[in-house]
Design a protein around this motif. Structure first.
Motif, mmCIF file in Angstrom:
data_model
loop_
_atom_site.group_PDB
_atom_site.id
_atom_site.type_symbol
_atom_site.label_atom_id
_atom_site.label_comp_id
_atom_site.label_asym_id
_atom_site.label_seq_id
_atom_site.Cartn_x
_atom_site.Cartn_y
_atom_site.Cartn_z
ATOM 1 N N UNK A 108 25.984 33.056 22.426
ATOM 2 C CA UNK A 108 25.276 34.124 23.135
ATOM 3 C C UNK A 108 25.704 34.177 24.603
ATOM 4 N N UNK A 109 25.851 33.016 25.217
ATOM 5 C CA UNK A 109 26.271 32.970 26.623
ATOM 6 C C UNK A 109 27.694 33.485 26.785
ATOM 7 N N UNK A 110 28.564 33.125 25.856
ATOM 8 C CA UNK A 110 29.948 33.614 25.899
ATOM 9 C C UNK A 110 29.972 35.129 25.745
ATOM 10 N N UNK A 111 29.091 35.646 24.910
ATOM 11 C CA UNK A 111 29.019 37.088 24.682
ATOM 12 C C UNK A 111 28.690 37.867 25.941
ATOM 13 N N UNK A 112 27.875 37.260 26.804
ATOM 14 C CA UNK A 112 27.526 37.907 28.073
ATOM 15 C C UNK A 112 28.781 38.116 28.921
ATOM 16 N N UNK A 113 29.661 37.130 28.924
ATOM 17 C CA UNK A 113 30.882 37.235 29.730
ATOM 18 C C UNK A 113 31.885 38.203 29.109
ATOM 19 N N UNK A 114 31.845 38.341 27.797
ATOM 20 C CA UNK A 114 32.681 39.357 27.142
ATOM 21 C C UNK A 114 32.227 40.752 27.580
ATOM 22 N N UNK A 187 36.741 39.761 39.662
ATOM 23 C CA UNK A 187 35.603 39.593 38.752
ATOM 24 C C UNK A 187 36.097 39.314 37.336
ATOM 25 N N UNK A 188 37.124 40.033 36.918
ATOM 26 C CA UNK A 188 37.700 39.823 35.591
ATOM 27 C C UNK A 188 38.192 38.383 35.444
ATOM 28 N N UNK A 189 38.814 37.879 36.483
ATOM 29 C CA UNK A 189 39.321 36.505 36.465
ATOM 30 C C UNK A 189 38.175 35.509 36.285
ATOM 31 N N UNK A 190 37.090 35.701 37.026
ATOM 32 C CA UNK A 190 35.951 34.793 36.914
ATOM 33 C C UNK A 190 35.308 34.856 35.532
ATOM 34 N N UNK A 191 35.127 36.073 35.021
ATOM 35 C CA UNK A 191 34.482 36.219 33.720
ATOM 36 C C UNK A 191 35.353 35.647 32.601
ATOM 37 N N UNK A 192 36.664 35.829 32.723
ATOM 38 C CA UNK A 192 37.581 35.239 31.740
ATOM 39 C C UNK A 192 37.479 33.717 31.776
ATOM 40 N N UNK A 193 37.452 33.163 32.976
ATOM 41 C CA UNK A 193 37.363 31.715 33.133
ATOM 42 C C UNK A 193 36.083 31.165 32.513
ATOM 43 N N UNK A 194 34.972 31.840 32.774
ATOM 44 C CA UNK A 194 33.692 31.395 32.220
ATOM 45 C C UNK A 194 33.675 31.533 30.695
#
Length: 216
Positions: A108-114, A187-194
């Motif tokens: 679920x947490x990963x889905x938020x970053x997707x 922002x894309x870089x951070x979200x990809x990393x997370x």
């Protein structure tokens, strides 16, 4: 046992020893939140027969306004054999359940970053989701990683597509022609990393689940 010190593990161990000294062999306790787990596991490990009771069953009983009176009422009902214990699976099943629940939380947490990656791609007018079915698949992740690494040429990005992708290279290149603003790429870089951190942790917990399932 609700005081600032009475709930520590040494105190719970001392409680179990005291109950043993008193000749107690069976205990009834309310299942409230997750606070019962520590007490339950210690008592069970000490050899007590522990009956876990749903607290909801006692809320409507009149005349009991404190935890002390609740405990006395539970003791009386337990003495009369009138309590129905909640189902508590075997310890190995509890272990597996904990892993599975944690895995669900990670997904679920990963889905938020997707979702956030999807949002920032649209903010750059990159409609990757319209030419591939999953932006976290092999093609999607390869393209996003390349964008984060600095690639801006849509034709070059389109060539990263997996052969199984139905959309043509031309269509993908068109979808990837957009406004690569630096703040959005950041922002894309951070979200990809997370997202990748969560994928790593999901893989780790999958290993523990496999070990648990292989346990005999």
């Amino acid at each position: 046992m609700c005081g600032s010190k009475g709930c520590f593990t040494p105190d719970l161990m001392a409680m179990a020893d005291w109950l043993t000294q008193c000749g107690v062999t069976t205990v009834a306790m309310e299942a409230t939140g997750v606070y019962w787990i520590g007490v339950f596991q210690i008592l069970e490990a000490k050899g007590f027969e522990v009956k876990l009771v749903n607290a909801h069953h006692f809320k409507t009983v009149p005349g009991r306004k404190t935890d002390v009176l609740d405990c006395q009422w539970l003791q009386r009902l337990h003495t009369y054999g009138l309590l129905s214990g909640s189902f508590r699976p075997e310890d190995q099943v509890c272990v597996l359940r904990s892993y599975v629940r944690q895995r669900e939380c990670l997904i679920k947490s990963a889905g938020i970053h997707v979702q956030r990656m999807q949002k920032v791609l649209i903010q750059m007018n990159l409609h990757l989701h319209k030419v591939i079915s999953d932006i976290t698949g092999l093609t999607g992740i390869a393209i996003i990683r390349s964008i984060v690494a600095g690639e801006r040429n849509p034709e070059v990005l389109a060539k990263l597509k997996d052969p199984r992708i139905k959309s043509s290279t031309t269509e993908i290149a068109k979808a990837l022609t957009g406004d690569y603003r630096s703040e959005h790429v950041f922002v894309l870089k951070q979200e990809l990393s997370l997202y990748e951190v969560y994928q790593k942790e999901i893989s780790s917990i999958d290993t523990e689940i496999e070990k648990c399932l292989a346990y005999e």
